[in-house]
Motif scaffolding. Structure first.
Motif, PDB file in Angstrom:
ATOM      1  N   LEU A 212       0.830  -1.209   0.000  1.00  0.00           N
ATOM      2  CA  LEU A 212       0.000   0.000   0.000  1.00  0.00           C
ATOM      3  C   LEU A 212       0.867   1.261   0.000  1.00  0.00           C
ATOM      4  CD1 LEU A 212      -2.788  -1.044   2.537  1.00  0.00           C
ATOM      5  CD2 LEU A 212      -2.736  -1.329   0.051  1.00  0.00           C
ATOM      6  N   VAL A 213       0.271   2.366  -0.431  1.00  0.00           N
ATOM      7  CA  VAL A 213       0.979   3.646  -0.514  1.00  0.00           C
ATOM      8  C   VAL A 213       1.166   4.254   0.871  1.00  0.00           C
ATOM      9  CG1 VAL A 213       0.876   5.991  -1.421  1.00  0.00           C
ATOM     10  CG2 VAL A 213       0.163   4.076  -2.861  1.00  0.00           C
ATOM     11  N   GLY A 214       0.145   4.182   1.714  1.00  0.00           N
ATOM     12  CA  GLY A 214       0.205   4.809   3.029  1.00  0.00           C
ATOM     13  C   GLY A 214       0.203   6.324   2.914  1.00  0.00           C
ATOM     14  N   ILE A 221      -5.656  11.816   4.045  1.00  0.00           N
ATOM     15  CA  ILE A 221      -6.846  11.040   4.399  1.00  0.00           C
ATOM     16  C   ILE A 221      -7.968  11.236   3.380  1.00  0.00           C
ATOM     17  CG2 ILE A 221      -8.079  12.745   5.822  1.00  0.00           C
ATOM     18  CD1 ILE A 221      -7.402   9.050   6.761  1.00  0.00           C
ATOM     19  N   ASP A 222      -7.911  12.338   2.623  1.00  0.00           N
ATOM     20  CA  ASP A 222      -8.955  12.605   1.634  1.00  0.00           C
ATOM     21  C   ASP A 222      -8.645  11.989   0.267  1.00  0.00           C
ATOM     22  OD1 ASP A 222      -6.809  14.221   1.043  1.00  0.00           O
ATOM     23  OD2 ASP A 222      -8.017  15.981   0.516  1.00  0.00           O
ATOM     24  N   LYS A 223      -7.548  11.252   0.161  1.00  0.00           N
ATOM     25  CA  LYS A 223      -7.150  10.682  -1.123  1.00  0.00           C
ATOM     26  C   LYS A 223      -7.692   9.274  -1.344  1.00  0.00           C
ATOM     27  CE  LYS A 223      -2.984  13.531  -1.582  1.00  0.00           C
ATOM     28  NZ  LYS A 223      -3.355  14.458  -0.509  1.00  0.00           N
ATOM     29  N   GLY A 224      -8.451   8.761  -0.380  1.00  0.00           N
ATOM     30  CA  GLY A 224      -9.093   7.458  -0.560  1.00  0.00           C
ATOM     31  C   GLY A 224      -8.153   6.281  -0.499  1.00  0.00           C
ATOM     32  N   ARG A 225      -6.987   6.440   0.144  1.00  0.00           N
ATOM     33  CA  ARG A 225      -6.015   5.357   0.195  1.00  0.00           C
ATOM     34  C   ARG A 225      -6.439   4.267   1.178  1.00  0.00           C
ATOM     35  NH1 ARG A 225      -0.515   9.110   0.278  1.00  0.00           N
ATOM     36  NH2 ARG A 225      -0.816  10.005  -1.801  1.00  0.00           N
ATOM     37  N   ALA A 226      -6.024   3.057   0.866  1.00  0.00           N
ATOM     38  CA  ALA A 226      -6.340   1.924   1.731  1.00  0.00           C
ATOM     39  C   ALA A 226      -5.480   1.954   2.982  1.00  0.00           C
ATOM     40  CB  ALA A 226      -6.108   0.617   0.972  1.00  0.00           C
ATOM     41  N   ASN A 227      -6.022   1.419   4.061  1.00  0.00           N
ATOM     42  CA  ASN A 227      -5.311   1.275   5.323  1.00  0.00           C
ATOM     43  C   ASN A 227      -5.165  -0.229   5.580  1.00  0.00           C
ATOM     44  OD1 ASN A 227      -5.133   0.769   8.280  1.00  0.00           O
ATOM     45  ND2 ASN A 227      -5.213   2.988   8.428  1.00  0.00           N
ATOM     46  N   ALA A 228      -3.928  -0.690   5.770  1.00  0.00           N
ATOM     47  CA  ALA A 228      -3.686  -2.129   5.896  1.00  0.00           C
ATOM     48  C   ALA A 228      -4.400  -2.724   7.099  1.00  0.00           C
ATOM     49  CB  ALA A 228      -2.188  -2.388   5.987  1.00  0.00           C
ATOM     50  N   THR A 451       7.292  22.257  -0.791  1.00  0.00           N
ATOM     51  CA  THR A 451       6.474  21.114  -1.179  1.00  0.00           C
ATOM     52  C   THR A 451       7.124  19.813  -0.710  1.00  0.00           C
ATOM     53  OG1 THR A 451       5.620  22.269  -3.107  1.00  0.00           O
ATOM     54  CG2 THR A 451       5.445  19.870  -3.104  1.00  0.00           C
ATOM     55  N   ILE A 452       6.402  19.094   0.132  1.00  0.00           N
ATOM     56  CA  ILE A 452       6.813  17.776   0.620  1.00  0.00           C
ATOM     57  C   ILE A 452       5.705  16.799   0.266  1.00  0.00           C
ATOM     58  CG2 ILE A 452       7.389  16.385   2.645  1.00  0.00           C
ATOM     59  CD1 ILE A 452       8.334  18.986   4.004  1.00  0.00           C
ATOM     60  N   LEU A 453       6.044  15.730  -0.408  1.00  0.00           N
ATOM     61  CA  LEU A 453       5.072  14.704  -0.770  1.00  0.00           C
ATOM     62  C   LEU A 453       5.390  13.403  -0.039  1.00  0.00           C
ATOM     63  CD1 LEU A 453       4.794  15.253  -4.646  1.00  0.00           C
ATOM     64  CD2 LEU A 453       3.362  16.220  -2.834  1.00  0.00           C
ATOM     65  N   GLY A 454       4.344  12.627   0.240  1.00  0.00           N
ATOM     66  CA  GLY A 454       4.537  11.322   0.865  1.00  0.00           C
ATOM     67  C   GLY A 454       4.969  11.366   2.309  1.00  0.00           C
ATOM     68  N   ALA A 455       4.706  12.471   3.011  1.00  0.00           N
ATOM     69  CA  ALA A 455       5.106  12.564   4.419  1.00  0.00           C
ATOM     70  C   ALA A 455       4.540  11.399   5.221  1.00  0.00           C
ATOM     71  CB  ALA A 455       4.626  13.889   5.012  1.00  0.00           C
ATOM     72  N   HIS A 456       5.285  10.941   6.208  1.00  0.00           N
ATOM     73  CA  HIS A 456       4.926   9.833   7.086  1.00  0.00           C
ATOM     74  C   HIS A 456       4.990   8.483   6.374  1.00  0.00           C
ATOM     75  CE1 HIS A 456       2.557  12.540  10.143  1.00  0.00           C
ATOM     76  NE2 HIS A 456       3.693  13.075   9.740  1.00  0.00           N
ATOM     77  N   SER A 457       5.627   8.423   5.213  1.00  0.00           N
ATOM     78  CA  SER A 457       5.796   7.157   4.499  1.00  0.00           C
ATOM     79  C   SER A 457       7.183   7.128   3.868  1.00  0.00           C
ATOM     80  CB  SER A 457       4.724   6.999   3.422  1.00  0.00           C
ATOM     81  OG  SER A 457       5.076   7.712   2.244  1.00  0.00           O
ATOM     82  N   PRO A 458       7.665   5.943   3.473  1.00  0.00           N
ATOM     83  CA  PRO A 458       8.992   5.853   2.846  1.00  0.00           C
ATOM     84  C   PRO A 458       9.088   6.514   1.476  1.00  0.00           C
ATOM     85  CG  PRO A 458       8.356   3.747   3.776  1.00  0.00           C
ATOM     86  CD  PRO A 458       7.138   4.608   3.800  1.00  0.00           C
TER      87      PRO A 458
END
Length: 482
Positions: A212-214, A221-228, A451-458
């Motif tokens: 998953l992207v995380g 949270i508004d991007k509709g991503r799955a939570n494992a 601009t920071i993308l993907g914060a809190h993920s690898p």
């Protein structure tokens, strides 16, 4: 390692950020980086103070002739979210980050980068080190444990700050300025279940969710991503008629990160092995369609597990029913700030070990009343199985002030310096401004950053050109306020 950071512009900022990358600093373990900041500041004759929580305040006198200018506080946090990619071996308490540049972006190999909020903290230090910059009285506030329920800001020493303006350097979108944010609280569940020994004819299986992207539980949270964690529980619920007995659950390490990987071990009758495999395959097919274009890397896999004592079949079924029904994602949209979530929830940590269940969820809301509504749903759900869900002490959001004099100064400067207007935003994430503002109600505050993308993920990365622009704006703003 990280030598390439010394070649980037602005030089002073990136050299400080290299120190942040070379120094392990997960939430709760900030002493090493704080010590380096203090050493650097004291070598330059700057005053350093710590409060009882561990926050650091560095003061620099005004440029001669500007002593009567309003004081400016540069505020950032020094801790980072510690997340590594699946299979990547990294000890965040010991190992330096391994950074690299690709296509104009700075990344870390296999881990979070810590640009949130290391770039902001590095910018504050670079400003303190500028010898030719005109400025009024400066204070740089470096808080601790921001990523762990905003601890530093919540217990910030009172009557400590003297500045009139606060520039929060923890936003993550170039060309935007933030004037409001969500508050919220944590929800925790801790409960011990009775365990029984494996029965004859039972086998242990392991179910894992991965790929998953995380992401950030507020920003993404508004991007509709799955939570494992959510998918794992839902898939286990689909196996409820196989005679399943839970042995363990393991998903997530941070309440404020959307969980990317999770795993469960459970007992089933040997005769149910094929049904488990077929049901999981059907579940993956369904979920892959639901998350198409969002989480295309989703993988659910079943392997042999290690047999051990497990919860009873009845307790397992009841617990999975409750876990599957938990609220997740956006709960409602704001009626007063169009396009922004009013409230949301993230199931960040899920652990079952030796019969002990631990759940850590993070509720965000623009109004604490909205958070309380979600808290009540947790309490009601878990009461069905006689388990207590405890909502922690809430922290306030940051109420927008569109008539802020500081905002007006920033907007005018942004257009003058860059030739374009900045977008004024409210964010569905927990900036420290709301809590600091509660301690110091007279402060005029804004938040901006690169601009920071993907914060809190690898996948976290920061845009180099945006950092250069951000720092130029920060210098111009400090001078303008003087």
């Amino acid at each position: 390692m990280n030598e390439q950071l010394d070649t980037l512009e602005p030089t002073a900022l990136w050299r400080h950020f290299r120190t942040f990358c070379d120094t392990p600093r997960p939430s709760g373990q900030e002493e090493a980086i704080i010590g380096k900041i203090v050493d650097w500041a004291e070598q330059r004759g700057l005053t350093c103070e710590r409060d009882d929580t561990g926050n650091l305040l560095v003061r620099k006198p005004a440029t001669p002739g500007h002593e009567n200018a309003p004081g400016v506080i540069l505020q950032s946090h020094v801790d980072m979210v510690a997340q590594a990619a699946s299979g990547h071996d990294h000890d965040f308490t010991r190992d330096a980050l391994d950074t690299f540049v690709e296509d104009g972006w700075l990344h870390a190999r296999g881990t979070t980068l810590g640009a949130d909020n290391g770039v902001g903290a590095a910018a504050a230090l670079a400003i303190l080190g500028e010898s030719s910059l005109t400025h009024g009285p400066l204070e740089a506030l470096f808080t601790v444990e921001e990523e762990a329920s905003l601890v530093g800001a919540r217990y910030l020493q009172k009557d400590w700050l003297s500045g009139h303006y606060l520039l929060n350097l923890d936003s993550e979108s170039r060309g935007e300025v933030y004037i409001g944010c969500a508050g919220g609280n944590d929800v925790k569940v801790d409960h011990d279940f009775t365990l029984v020994a494996p029965g004859e004819g039972q086998t242990a299986l392991s179910l894992s969710v991965s790929g998953l992207v995380g992401g950030h539980s507020g920003m993404d949270i508004d991007k509709g991503r799955a939570n494992a964690n959510v998918l794992l529980c839902a898939c286990l619920w689909s196996l409820r008629d196989t005679g399943l007995q839970l042995i363990s659950l393991d998903g997530g390490t941070m309440r404020n990160a959307i969980t990317r990987d999770a795993r469960a071990v459970f007992l089933v009758p040997e005769a149910a092995r094929r049904l488990v495999t077929e049901t999981v395959a059907a579940f993956q097919t369904r979920e892959a369609l639901l998350y198409e274009g969002v989480d295309d890397g989703l993988v659910l896999s079943v392997e042999d597990g290690e047999a051990a004592q497990a919860m009873t079949m009845e307790d397992s079924r009841k617990l999975l029913a409750v876990l599957t029904a938990m609220p997740y994602g956006i709960d409602r949209m704001s009626q007063t700030v169009p396009g922004i979530a009013e409230s949301s929830n993230n199931i960040g940590v899920l652990r079952l070990e030796n019969g002990h269940l631990h759940l850590g969820a993070m509720v965000r809301a623009l109004r604490l009343e909205s958070a309380e509504a979600i808290n009540e749903r947790f309490r009601a759900l878990f009461s069905l199985i006689d388990v207590e869900a405890i909502a922690g002490e809430g922290y306030p959001g940051w109420a927008p002030q569109a008539d802020s004099p500081l905002l007006a100064r920033f907007l005018a400067l942004h257009e003058r310096e860059l030739g374009r207007e900045a977008e004024v935003k409210v964010i569905h994430a927990g900036l420290e401004c709301g809590i600091i503002g509660a301690h110091y109600p007279g402060l005029d505050m804004i938040s901006f950053g690169p601009t920071i993308l993907g914060a809190h993920s690898p996948t976290e990365r920061v845009e180099l050109a945006a950092v250069e622009e951000f720092y130029a704006l920060l210098k111009a703003m400090v001078t303008d306020l003087a």
